[in-house]
Design a protein around this motif. Structure first.
Motif, PDB file in Angstrom:
ATOM      1  N   ARG A  92      67.827   6.553 -71.633  1.00  0.00           N
ATOM      2  CA  ARG A  92      66.244   6.780 -70.775  1.00  0.00           C
ATOM      3  C   ARG A  92      66.833   8.176 -69.771  1.00  0.00           C
ATOM      4  NH1 ARG A  92      67.499   1.630 -67.814  1.00  0.00           N
ATOM      5  NH2 ARG A  92      68.503   2.234 -65.972  1.00  0.00           N
ATOM      6  N   SER A  93      68.395   8.345 -69.632  1.00  0.00           N
ATOM      7  CA  SER A  93      68.052  10.173 -68.702  1.00  0.00           C
ATOM      8  C   SER A  93      67.433  11.340 -69.967  1.00  0.00           C
ATOM      9  CB  SER A  93      69.581   9.882 -68.873  1.00  0.00           C
ATOM     10  OG  SER A  93      69.982   9.423 -67.395  1.00  0.00           O
ATOM     11  N   PHE A  94      68.201  10.361 -71.048  1.00  0.00           N
ATOM     12  CA  PHE A  94      67.822  11.373 -72.400  1.00  0.00           C
ATOM     13  C   PHE A  94      66.266  11.790 -72.299  1.00  0.00           C
ATOM     14  CE2 PHE A  94      67.392  12.654 -76.317  1.00  0.00           C
ATOM     15  CZ  PHE A  94      68.402  14.184 -76.046  1.00  0.00           C
ATOM     16  N   ALA A  95      66.361  10.750 -72.633  1.00  0.00           N
ATOM     17  CA  ALA A  95      64.608  10.654 -73.128  1.00  0.00           C
ATOM     18  C   ALA A  95      63.917  11.537 -71.508  1.00  0.00           C
ATOM     19  CB  ALA A  95      63.803   8.992 -72.835  1.00  0.00           C
ATOM     20  N   ALA A  96      64.573  10.774 -70.274  1.00  0.00           N
ATOM     21  CA  ALA A  96      63.349  12.043 -69.257  1.00  0.00           C
ATOM     22  C   ALA A  96      63.409  13.101 -69.227  1.00  0.00           C
ATOM     23  CB  ALA A  96      63.790  11.097 -68.285  1.00  0.00           C
ATOM     24  N   LEU A  97      64.884  13.319 -69.845  1.00  0.00           N
ATOM     25  CA  LEU A  97      65.653  15.178 -69.514  1.00  0.00           C
ATOM     26  C   LEU A  97      64.207  15.837 -70.801  1.00  0.00           C
ATOM     27  CD1 LEU A  97      66.867  17.858 -68.852  1.00  0.00           C
ATOM     28  CD2 LEU A  97      68.863  16.753 -70.997  1.00  0.00           C
ATOM     29  N   ALA A  98      64.036  15.319 -72.137  1.00  0.00           N
ATOM     30  CA  ALA A  98      63.426  15.615 -72.969  1.00  0.00           C
ATOM     31  C   ALA A  98      62.321  15.626 -72.739  1.00  0.00           C
ATOM     32  CB  ALA A  98      63.647  15.026 -73.959  1.00  0.00           C
ATOM     33  N   ALA A  99      61.215  14.987 -71.851  1.00  0.00           N
ATOM     34  CA  ALA A  99      59.856  15.304 -71.406  1.00  0.00           C
ATOM     35  C   ALA A  99      59.987  16.599 -70.276  1.00  0.00           C
ATOM     36  CB  ALA A  99      59.630  13.705 -71.452  1.00  0.00           C
ATOM     37  N   ALA A 102      63.032   5.583 -76.946  1.00  0.00           N
ATOM     38  CA  ALA A 102      62.937   6.134 -75.781  1.00  0.00           C
ATOM     39  C   ALA A 102      62.382   7.181 -75.661  1.00  0.00           C
ATOM     40  CB  ALA A 102      64.183   5.925 -75.075  1.00  0.00           C
ATOM     41  N   VAL A 103      62.411   8.405 -76.667  1.00  0.00           N
ATOM     42  CA  VAL A 103      61.856   9.884 -76.612  1.00  0.00           C
ATOM     43  C   VAL A 103      60.615  10.109 -76.175  1.00  0.00           C
ATOM     44  CG1 VAL A 103      62.448  12.091 -76.980  1.00  0.00           C
ATOM     45  CG2 VAL A 103      64.288  10.516 -76.299  1.00  0.00           C
ATOM     46  N   LEU A 104      60.039   9.452 -77.468  1.00  0.00           N
ATOM     47  CA  LEU A 104      59.039   9.212 -77.823  1.00  0.00           C
ATOM     48  C   LEU A 104      58.505   8.374 -76.777  1.00  0.00           C
ATOM     49  CD1 LEU A 104      58.989   7.811 -81.568  1.00  0.00           C
ATOM     50  CD2 LEU A 104      58.461  10.445 -80.871  1.00  0.00           C
TER      51      LEU A 104
END
Length: 103
Positions: free
Chosen positions: A15-22, A43-45
């Motif tokens: 979740r944290s990685f996905a939020a950071l990527a976004a 999660a990233v998508l």
């Protein structure tokens, strides 16, 4: 925002990685993101809001670069955790292949 009593669980890291990527994508900080693991890629998508994707390039069976259907301004390359990273991908990205199996 990690609110889990055990904040370093795989789900909270995803979740944290996905939020950071976004957040970084909103700032235009990346044009090509490379991700290992289907759950992380999902999660990233989701965080990016990408629902319709086009295959831009298939590096090997199961390893592909995807982009949102139009515009093709950025890419996400994904592979399952059990697959090897193709040498052609490393050459294209001009990165030396890591010597360890895990990234």
């Amino acid at each position: 925002d990690i609110r889990s009593p055990a904040p370093w669980t795989p789900e909270s890291i995803r979740r944290s990685f996905a939020a950071l990527a976004a957040a970084l994508r909103e700032r235009g900080a990346w044009k090509h993101l490379v991700i290992e693991g289907g759950a992380t890629a999902g999660a990233v998508l989701h965080a990016l809001g990408w629902r319709e994707l086009t295959v831009a390039h298939e590096w090997a069976p199961g390893v592909a670069s995807l982009c949102p259907a139009p515009p093709r301004e950025c890419f996400l390359t994904i592979k399952p955790g059990s697959y090897a990273w193709p040498d052609d991908l490393w050459r294209q990205l001009a990165i030396s292949r890591p010597r360890t199996a895990a990234l």
